[in-house]
Design an enzyme around this catalytic site. Structure first.
Site, PDB file in Angstrom:
ATOM      1  N   PHE A   8       0.853  -1.193   0.000  1.00 40.97           N
ATOM      2  CA  PHE A   8       0.000   0.000   0.000  1.00 40.97           C
ATOM      3  C   PHE A   8       0.889   1.243   0.000  1.00 40.97           C
ATOM      4  O   PHE A   8       0.787   2.107   0.861  1.00 40.97           O
ATOM      5  CB  PHE A   8      -0.919  -0.044   1.232  1.00 40.97           C
ATOM      6  CG  PHE A   8      -2.126   0.845   1.119  1.00 40.97           C
ATOM      7  CD1 PHE A   8      -2.932   0.816  -0.005  1.00 40.97           C
ATOM      8  CD2 PHE A   8      -2.452   1.716   2.154  1.00 40.97           C
ATOM      9  CE1 PHE A   8      -4.050   1.638  -0.103  1.00 40.97           C
ATOM     10  CE2 PHE A   8      -3.573   2.536   2.066  1.00 40.97           C
ATOM     11  CZ  PHE A   8      -4.371   2.497   0.922  1.00 40.97           C
ATOM     12  N   THR A  95       4.026  -5.076  -3.900  1.00 40.18           N
ATOM     13  CA  THR A  95       5.188  -4.870  -3.025  1.00 40.18           C
ATOM     14  C   THR A  95       6.396  -4.481  -3.883  1.00 40.18           C
ATOM     15  O   THR A  95       6.360  -4.582  -5.114  1.00 40.18           O
ATOM     16  CB  THR A  95       5.483  -6.139  -2.189  1.00 40.18           C
ATOM     17  OG1 THR A  95       5.792  -7.207  -3.068  1.00 40.18           O
ATOM     18  CG2 THR A  95       4.323  -6.499  -1.283  1.00 40.18           C
ATOM     19  N   LYS A 124       7.775  -6.289 -11.014  1.00 38.33           N
ATOM     20  CA  LYS A 124       8.523  -6.944 -12.099  1.00 38.33           C
ATOM     21  C   LYS A 124       9.338  -8.160 -11.643  1.00 38.33           C
ATOM     22  O   LYS A 124       9.593  -9.071 -12.431  1.00 38.33           O
ATOM     23  CB  LYS A 124       9.514  -5.941 -12.726  1.00 38.33           C
ATOM     24  CG  LYS A 124       8.867  -4.849 -13.532  1.00 38.33           C
ATOM     25  CD  LYS A 124       9.742  -3.602 -13.559  1.00 38.33           C
ATOM     26  CE  LYS A 124       9.558  -2.847 -12.294  1.00 38.33           C
ATOM     27  NZ  LYS A 124       9.778  -1.473 -12.206  1.00 38.33           N
ATOM     28  N   GLY A 153       4.285   0.922 -17.248  1.00 33.99           N
ATOM     29  CA  GLY A 153       3.381   1.545 -16.261  1.00 33.99           C
ATOM     30  C   GLY A 153       1.973   1.625 -16.835  1.00 33.99           C
ATOM     31  O   GLY A 153       1.346   0.617 -17.154  1.00 33.99           O
ATOM     32  N   GLU A 208      15.771   7.095  -7.738  1.00 39.85           N
ATOM     33  CA  GLU A 208      15.759   6.663  -6.329  1.00 39.85           C
ATOM     34  C   GLU A 208      17.104   7.016  -5.696  1.00 39.85           C
ATOM     35  O   GLU A 208      18.075   7.291  -6.392  1.00 39.85           O
ATOM     36  CB  GLU A 208      15.614   5.126  -6.270  1.00 39.85           C
ATOM     37  CG  GLU A 208      14.414   4.577  -6.988  1.00 39.85           C
ATOM     38  CD  GLU A 208      13.130   4.812  -6.222  1.00 39.85           C
ATOM     39  OE1 GLU A 208      13.204   4.863  -4.992  1.00 39.85           O
ATOM     40  OE2 GLU A 208      12.091   4.974  -6.862  1.00 39.85           O
ATOM     41  N   LYS A 223      12.131  -5.625 -17.599  1.00 39.92           N
ATOM     42  CA  LYS A 223      10.983  -5.384 -18.479  1.00 39.92           C
ATOM     43  C   LYS A 223      11.161  -6.087 -19.826  1.00 39.92           C
ATOM     44  O   LYS A 223      10.198  -6.601 -20.402  1.00 39.92           O
ATOM     45  CB  LYS A 223      10.806  -3.879 -18.684  1.00 39.92           C
ATOM     46  CG  LYS A 223      10.334  -3.174 -17.407  1.00 39.92           C
ATOM     47  CD  LYS A 223      10.483  -1.681 -17.534  1.00 39.92           C
ATOM     48  CE  LYS A 223       9.953  -0.953 -16.314  1.00 39.92           C
ATOM     49  NZ  LYS A 223      10.322   0.463 -16.303  1.00 39.92           N
ATOM     50  N   GLY A 315       4.756   6.261 -12.629  1.00 38.73           N
ATOM     51  CA  GLY A 315       3.849   7.214 -11.974  1.00 38.73           C
ATOM     52  C   GLY A 315       2.755   6.438 -11.274  1.00 38.73           C
ATOM     53  O   GLY A 315       2.255   5.440 -11.814  1.00 38.73           O
TER      54      GLY A 315
HETATM   55  N1  LIG Z   1       5.713   3.731  -8.742  1.00 40.97           N
HETATM   56  C1  LIG Z   1       5.646   3.508 -10.050  1.00 40.97           C
HETATM   57  O1  LIG Z   1       5.537   4.431 -10.856  1.00 40.97           O
HETATM   58  C2  LIG Z   1       5.665   2.088 -10.567  1.00 40.97           C
HETATM   59  C3  LIG Z   1       5.488   1.850 -11.950  1.00 40.97           C
HETATM   60  C4  LIG Z   1       5.454   0.531 -12.435  1.00 40.97           C
HETATM   61  C5  LIG Z   1       5.648  -0.515 -11.545  1.00 40.97           C
HETATM   62  N2  LIG Z   1       5.870  -0.253 -10.222  1.00 40.97           N
HETATM   63  C6  LIG Z   1       6.044  -1.395  -9.304  1.00 40.97           C
HETATM   64  O2  LIG Z   1       4.942  -1.415  -8.409  1.00 40.97           O
HETATM   65  C7  LIG Z   1       5.342  -1.942  -7.151  1.00 40.97           C
HETATM   66  C8  LIG Z   1       4.932  -0.968  -6.073  1.00 40.97           C
HETATM   67  O3  LIG Z   1       5.563   0.274  -6.333  1.00 40.97           O
HETATM   68  P1  LIG Z   1       5.368   1.517  -5.357  1.00 40.97           P
HETATM   69  O4  LIG Z   1       5.959   2.672  -6.061  1.00 40.97           O
HETATM   70  O5  LIG Z   1       3.981   1.556  -4.873  1.00 40.97           O
HETATM   71  O6  LIG Z   1       6.338   1.088  -4.155  1.00 40.97           O
HETATM   72  P2  LIG Z   1       6.303   1.608  -2.648  1.00 40.97           P
HETATM   73  O7  LIG Z   1       5.734   2.972  -2.583  1.00 40.97           O
HETATM   74  O8  LIG Z   1       7.652   1.341  -2.096  1.00 40.97           O
HETATM   75  O9  LIG Z   1       5.238   0.623  -1.937  1.00 40.97           O
HETATM   76  C9  LIG Z   1       5.532  -0.705  -1.652  1.00 40.97           C
HETATM   77  C10 LIG Z   1       4.527  -1.201  -0.640  1.00 40.97           C
HETATM   78  O10 LIG Z   1       4.807  -2.559  -0.324  1.00 40.97           O
HETATM   79  C11 LIG Z   1       4.770  -2.717   1.101  1.00 40.97           C
HETATM   80  N3  LIG Z   1       5.568  -3.858   1.495  1.00 40.97           N
HETATM   81  C12 LIG Z   1       6.915  -3.994   1.523  1.00 40.97           C
HETATM   82  N4  LIG Z   1       7.246  -5.223   1.941  1.00 40.97           N
HETATM   83  C13 LIG Z   1       6.082  -5.871   2.199  1.00 40.97           C
HETATM   84  C14 LIG Z   1       5.760  -7.169   2.696  1.00 40.97           C
HETATM   85  N5  LIG Z   1       6.700  -8.058   2.999  1.00 40.97           N
HETATM   86  N6  LIG Z   1       4.448  -7.494   2.832  1.00 40.97           N
HETATM   87  C15 LIG Z   1       3.465  -6.609   2.541  1.00 40.97           C
HETATM   88  N7  LIG Z   1       3.713  -5.360   2.080  1.00 40.97           N
HETATM   89  C16 LIG Z   1       5.009  -4.998   1.911  1.00 40.97           C
HETATM   90  C17 LIG Z   1       5.298  -1.413   1.634  1.00 40.97           C
HETATM   91  O11 LIG Z   1       4.931  -1.271   2.994  1.00 40.97           O
HETATM   92  P3  LIG Z   1       5.191   0.091   3.798  1.00 40.97           P
HETATM   93  O12 LIG Z   1       4.203   1.115   3.223  1.00 40.97           O
HETATM   94  O13 LIG Z   1       4.832  -0.267   5.203  1.00 40.97           O
HETATM   95  O14 LIG Z   1       6.607   0.460   3.584  1.00 40.97           O
HETATM   96  C18 LIG Z   1       4.562  -0.433   0.701  1.00 40.97           C
HETATM   97  O15 LIG Z   1       3.250  -0.216   1.161  1.00 40.97           O
HETATM   98  C19 LIG Z   1       6.853  -2.168  -7.244  1.00 40.97           C
HETATM   99  O16 LIG Z   1       7.090  -3.522  -7.510  1.00 40.97           O
HETATM  100  C20 LIG Z   1       7.275  -1.293  -8.417  1.00 40.97           C
HETATM  101  O17 LIG Z   1       8.413  -1.771  -9.093  1.00 40.97           O
HETATM  102  C21 LIG Z   1       5.863   1.001  -9.716  1.00 40.97           C
END
Ligand SMILES: NC(=O)c1ccc[n+]([C@@H]2O[C@H](COP(=O)([O-])OP(=O)(O)OC[C@H]3O[C@@H](n4cnc5c(N)ncnc54)[C@H](OP(=O)(O)O)[C@@H]3O)[C@@H](O)[C@H]2O)c1
Length: 336
Positions: A8, A95, A124, A153, A208, A223, A315
């Protein structure tokens, strides 16, 4: 549709905001009334059989930092217990991407599949490492496994290849699959050196703290592996890709190519046999020569020639829209 959200963060919260803002459209246009019946972050999981109050869930996460503070009518039992025993049609795995062993996403996905639940992910790691076995497990358990947001995305690169180009034969594809490196290379084209461009990308939130995944090409490799498996039916994994990142791209090379009408781009390519990620000159007239954080992929087809799709590759909201797309597909599959 009853949903379990695992993760989340940026994407998970964006997805919930999208559910809240689109609830009427989703019902009127697609007959979908999704309910989030459980939600996990790294501290634990909350579940609520009639459905969590989504405004409250967002508030709790914002103010108290974890969904487990949601309230007294919640069950904070273990995540696998909830995956297996909660009445839900879809598990959405969000996650962080881990390209070393795919965890925790891989185990979440496997548990969801084994308990007969459909799975959507934008993570991924599990697919880049174990695409064939996950597809097999999904088929064995007769569930839908959707992951359109893992590449591009919100830009439907995989859907474009699989659906819009069906009937034709894709011979090869190549393009820009990582927005962060594209932003850095675009800034180098404007005259910054690598360090300055990386700093600029970090300040704008595109890179990052640990930018190795992007800079050294691993994100593009992951990807490329997913796209080559899905689009070209290859059985590839991360180690099959010849990889060069952008760390050593020199400003002089960028400027020399600029004089020739080219820009250096981190290009991921697949010809059905070879998988390569490397920085190379691309004519500025080529449609894949896009700037900033955009992604672009050209598919070369036997009959229809070259087709290019361009859009934002990341995004929160953009990626959340890919989850909604996958959810509508699953709804249609359940219906039919
Ligand atoms: N952001 C983008 O634009 C984007 C685009 C394409 C794909 N993605 C992919 O989408 C996924 C999520 O991205 P995001 O940007 O939302 O990442 P994020 O903001 O880091 O969120 C990750 C979430 O996973 C939770 N988490 C971590 N370890 C966990 C576990 N063991 N069990 C349950 N929950 C856990 C984290 O908890 P906490 O909140 O407590 O830390 C956080 O809520 C990633 O795999 C990323 O590569 C992201």
């Amino acid at each position: 549709l009853r949903l379990i959200l695992l993760g989340f963060g940026v994407v998970g919260q964006s997805f919930v905001k999208l559910l809240l803002s689109h609830s009427t459209d989703l019902y009127n246009d697609y007959g979908i009334k999704p309910k989030v019946v459980a939600c996990a972050d790294h501290k634990g999981i909350v579940s609520c059989n009639p459905g969590l109050d989504l405004d409250r869930l967002l508030n709790v996460k914002k103010k108290k930092r974890s969904v487990i503070q949601y309230g007294s009518n919640t069950d904070t039992s273990g995540i696998f217990d909830v995956i297996e025993n909660t009445d839900a049609e879809v598990v959405i795995e969000l996650t962080p991407t881990n390209i070393t062993n795919g965890e925790p996403g891989k185990t979440h996905i496997i548990a969801a599949m084994k308990s007969g639940k459909n799975v959507i992910t934008v993570n991924k790691g599990p697919l880049a490492l174990e695409f064939p076995s996950l597809m097999e497990l999904a088929e064995y358990n007769r569930i839908a496994f959707k992951f359109s947001g893992t590449v591009g995305g919100g830009t439907p690169i995989l859907e474009f290849a699989k659906r819009c180009l069906r009937g034709d034969r894709i011979i090869s594809f190549e393009g820009i699959l990582n927005g962060t490196t594209n932003y850095i290379l675009s800034k180098m084209y404007e005259g910054l050196n690598f360090t300055q461009a990386l700093r600029d990308a970090s300040e704008k939130g595109y890179a990052e703290k640990d930018s190795t995944l992007d800079i050294d090409g691993y994100d593009a490799v992951a990807k490329l592996v997913i796209a080559s498996n899905l689009v070209m039916n290859m059985k590839s994994t991360m180690s099959d890709v010849v990889r060069t990142g952008i760390r050593d791209v020199q400003p002089t090379r960028v400027m020399n190519e600029r004089k020739k009408g080219n820009a250096i781009k981190l290009i991921a390519s697949c010809d059905g046999k070879n998988l390569v990620v490397k920085p190379k000159p691309v004519s500025i007239k080529d449609p894949i020569c896009v700037d900033g954080i955009l992604n672009a992929v050209t598919f070369t087809c036997q009959h229809s020639g070259q087709q290019t799709i361009i859009g934002k590759g990341a995004g929160g909201m953009e990626t959340a829209s890919s989850i909604l797309r996958d959810l509508i597909d699953i709804r249609n599959m359940i219906r039919s």
